[in-house]
Write a protein that holds these residues in place. Structure first.
Motif, PDB file in Angstrom:
ATOM      1  N   THR A   1       0.815  -1.225   0.067  1.00 14.18           N
ATOM      2  CA  THR A   1       0.075   0.083  -0.090  1.00 14.18           C
ATOM      3  C   THR A   1       0.685   1.157   0.078  1.00 14.18           C
ATOM      4  O   THR A   1       0.652   2.174  -0.772  1.00 14.18           O
ATOM      5  N   PRO A   2       2.005   1.359   0.763  1.00 13.62           N
ATOM      6  CA  PRO A   2       2.670   2.559   0.785  1.00 13.62           C
ATOM      7  C   PRO A   2       3.426   2.762  -0.511  1.00 13.62           C
ATOM      8  O   PRO A   2       3.386   3.929  -0.831  1.00 13.62           O
TER       9      PRO A   2
ATOM     10  N   ASP B   1       0.644   5.505   7.580  1.00 12.14           N
ATOM     11  CA  ASP B   1       1.943   5.079   7.143  1.00 12.14           C
ATOM     12  C   ASP B   1       2.727   5.908   6.319  1.00 12.14           C
ATOM     13  O   ASP B   1       3.684   5.479   5.486  1.00 12.14           O
ATOM     14  N   LEU B   2       2.791   7.313   6.576  1.00 12.21           N
ATOM     15  CA  LEU B   2       3.455   8.307   5.630  1.00 12.21           C
ATOM     16  C   LEU B   2       5.030   7.886   5.969  1.00 12.21           C
ATOM     17  O   LEU B   2       5.744   8.444   4.622  1.00 12.21           O
ATOM     18  N   LEU B   3       5.590   7.354   6.836  1.00  7.79           N
ATOM     19  CA  LEU B   3       7.015   7.204   6.887  1.00  7.79           C
ATOM     20  C   LEU B   3       7.288   6.006   5.817  1.00  7.79           C
ATOM     21  O   LEU B   3       8.381   6.064   5.466  1.00  7.79           O
ATOM     22  N   ASP B   4       6.301   5.070   5.823  1.00  2.00           N
ATOM     23  CA  ASP B   4       6.711   4.036   4.542  1.00  2.00           C
ATOM     24  C   ASP B   4       6.433   4.541   3.494  1.00  2.00           C
ATOM     25  O   ASP B   4       7.203   3.998   2.489  1.00  2.00           O
ATOM     26  N   ILE B   5       5.509   5.436   3.306  1.00  2.00           N
ATOM     27  CA  ILE B   5       5.356   6.141   1.947  1.00  2.00           C
ATOM     28  C   ILE B   5       6.729   6.752   1.616  1.00  2.00           C
ATOM     29  O   ILE B   5       6.954   6.673   0.324  1.00  2.00           O
ATOM     30  N   ARG B   6       7.346   7.516   2.409  1.00  2.00           N
ATOM     31  CA  ARG B   6       8.529   8.172   2.099  1.00  2.00           C
ATOM     32  C   ARG B   6       9.632   7.266   1.760  1.00  2.00           C
ATOM     33  O   ARG B   6      10.446   7.508   0.768  1.00  2.00           O
ATOM     34  N   THR B   7       9.709   6.160   2.643  1.00  2.00           N
ATOM     35  CA  THR B   7      10.613   5.106   2.109  1.00  2.00           C
ATOM     36  C   THR B   7      10.637   4.578   0.755  1.00  2.00           C
ATOM     37  O   THR B   7      11.696   4.427   0.159  1.00  2.00           O
ATOM     38  N   GLU B   8       9.407   4.195   0.396  1.00  2.00           N
ATOM     39  CA  GLU B   8       9.016   3.662  -0.901  1.00  2.00           C
ATOM     40  C   GLU B   8       9.423   4.779  -1.939  1.00  2.00           C
ATOM     41  O   GLU B   8       9.822   4.545  -3.046  1.00  2.00           O
ATOM     42  N   PHE B   9       9.047   6.044  -1.705  1.00  2.00           N
ATOM     43  CA  PHE B   9       9.281   7.128  -2.727  1.00  2.00           C
ATOM     44  C   PHE B   9      10.571   7.091  -2.996  1.00  2.00           C
ATOM     45  O   PHE B   9      11.126   7.153  -4.273  1.00  2.00           O
ATOM     46  N   LYS B  10      11.248   7.344  -2.061  1.00  2.00           N
ATOM     47  CA  LYS B  10      12.933   7.533  -2.158  1.00  2.00           C
ATOM     48  C   LYS B  10      13.729   6.222  -2.864  1.00  2.00           C
ATOM     49  O   LYS B  10      14.363   6.317  -3.942  1.00  2.00           O
ATOM     50  N   LYS B  11      12.937   5.111  -2.468  1.00  2.00           N
ATOM     51  CA  LYS B  11      13.384   3.892  -3.170  1.00  2.00           C
ATOM     52  C   LYS B  11      12.898   3.694  -4.700  1.00  2.00           C
ATOM     53  O   LYS B  11      13.963   3.309  -5.565  1.00  2.00           O
ATOM     54  N   TYR B  12      11.920   3.907  -5.117  1.00  2.00           N
ATOM     55  CA  TYR B  12      11.458   4.069  -6.385  1.00  2.00           C
ATOM     56  C   TYR B  12      12.106   5.085  -7.314  1.00  2.00           C
ATOM     57  O   TYR B  12      12.324   5.214  -8.494  1.00  2.00           O
TER      58      TYR B  12
END
Length: 319
Positions: free
Chosen positions: A246-247, A279-290
């Motif tokens: 989801t994130p 889950d904004l912390l997880d969204i941030r992590t995924e954003f940086k990763k992608y």
């Protein structure tokens, strides 16, 4: 767990009356103290903001949101009003806005209906009825059609199983049903896709998609793309993406809202506010990763002024 991957938390020394008074001072008089408004509203949880709203009403006989609307403008105003709105009411209003006017914003409808839990959906439906005196289902019905409508109504009902238990036997059975409904026949049995993808729990679907790959030697995404089309296809792909991550799904929505010419503030505000305590912390992590750069830097380069400052505070840090 829910609520612990957010960027916004309860403020430790919280006093609704102190905050209400500070906000009133910031709003009244010549010019507005935006910095004060931003620091209070972004550093309190939504539950705390609701207490400030109550206190403000009791002390000054006015709705805080009306005073914010009267004093602020543009995207900044929308964002600040979103912060003081109860989550279910906020989502109800976002759904209404997505269905108002000439076209329907299917992407927004899909995003909300696929990322909210059954419990959230029930609260949103209640809020929708309270605010608009119309059922959410009726409005979705008149704005959509066909298999897309059927699936959206199923999701809006909030009947998805929320248990974390998985049933391996059921996963095998459902995978077989999906295979027979799509790849393994002439034409597609759309109802089977709707039934399984809109009612089974996310962990259950994760297992079902693994089983599906075993049976069909294909990823469910490729089957959906090959078998279905239009908004119905978009919806089912969104469900698969949410089930898997989801994130990451929401990071992709944010990326789209921030890239290219112009910013999609409607989407940006909604995701930033509605996920800030989930889950904004997880969204941030995924954003940086992608994407190789941080959500923080994307917001910074795409927005400005008090609007930018507020979004960056909600974002909570650079990665």
């Amino acid at each position: 767990s829910v609520g612990h991957r957010g960027t916004v938390r309860d403020y430790p020394d919280f006093s609704p009356s102190v905050d209400a008074e500070a906000i009133q001072k910031a709003i009244k008089g010549i010019g507005t103290d935006e910095k004060m408004l931003i620091s209070i509203l972004t550093e309190r949880s939504n539950a705390q903001r609701q207490l400030i709203v109550k206190e403000y009403q009791a002390a000054y006989g006015k709705e805080l949101k009306d005073d914010l609307k009267g004093d602020l403008s543009g995207h900044f105003e929308h964002l600040m009003v979103a912060l003081v709105t109860p989550p279910a009411v906020f989502d109800a209003k976002q759904l209404k806005k997505s269905m108002k006017g000439a076209g329907t914003n299917e992407d927004a409808l899909i995003e909300i209906l696929t990322t909210r839990t059954s419990r959230q959906m029930k609260e949103i439906s209640q809020a929708y009825y309270t605010v608009y005196k119309k059922s959410l289902g009726d409005d979705i019905s008149s704005e959509t059609s066909g298999d897309f409508r059927k699936a959206m109504l199923t999701l809006a009902d909030g009947r998805r199983d929320e248990s974390l238990k998985v049933d391996e036997h059921l996963a095998k059975k459902d995978a077989q049903i999906l295979y027979k409904a799509g790849e393994n026949r002439w034409g597609t049995d759309e109802d089977k896709f709707t039934e399984i993808l809109c009612l089974r729990s996310f962990p259950q679907l994760k297992l079902t998609f693994d089983e599906y790959r075993n049976i069909s030697q294909k990823d469910i995404v490729d089957s959906i793309k090959g078998e279905l089309s239009g908004h119905f296809e978009d919806l089912l792909l969104a469900i698969v993406n949410c089930v898997r991550n989801t994130p990451a799904f929401l990071a992709e929505r944010l990326h789209r809202a921030l890239k290219g010419i112009g910013t999609d503030e409607f989407t940006l505000n909604r995701i930033m506010v509605s996920r800030s305590e989930i889950d904004l912390l997880d969204i941030r992590t995924e954003f940086k990763k992608y994407y190789g750069y941080s959500l923080y830097s994307a917001i910074k380069s795409d927005t400005s002024g008090d609007y930018e400052i507020t979004l960056l505070k909600i974002c909570g840090g650079d990665d």
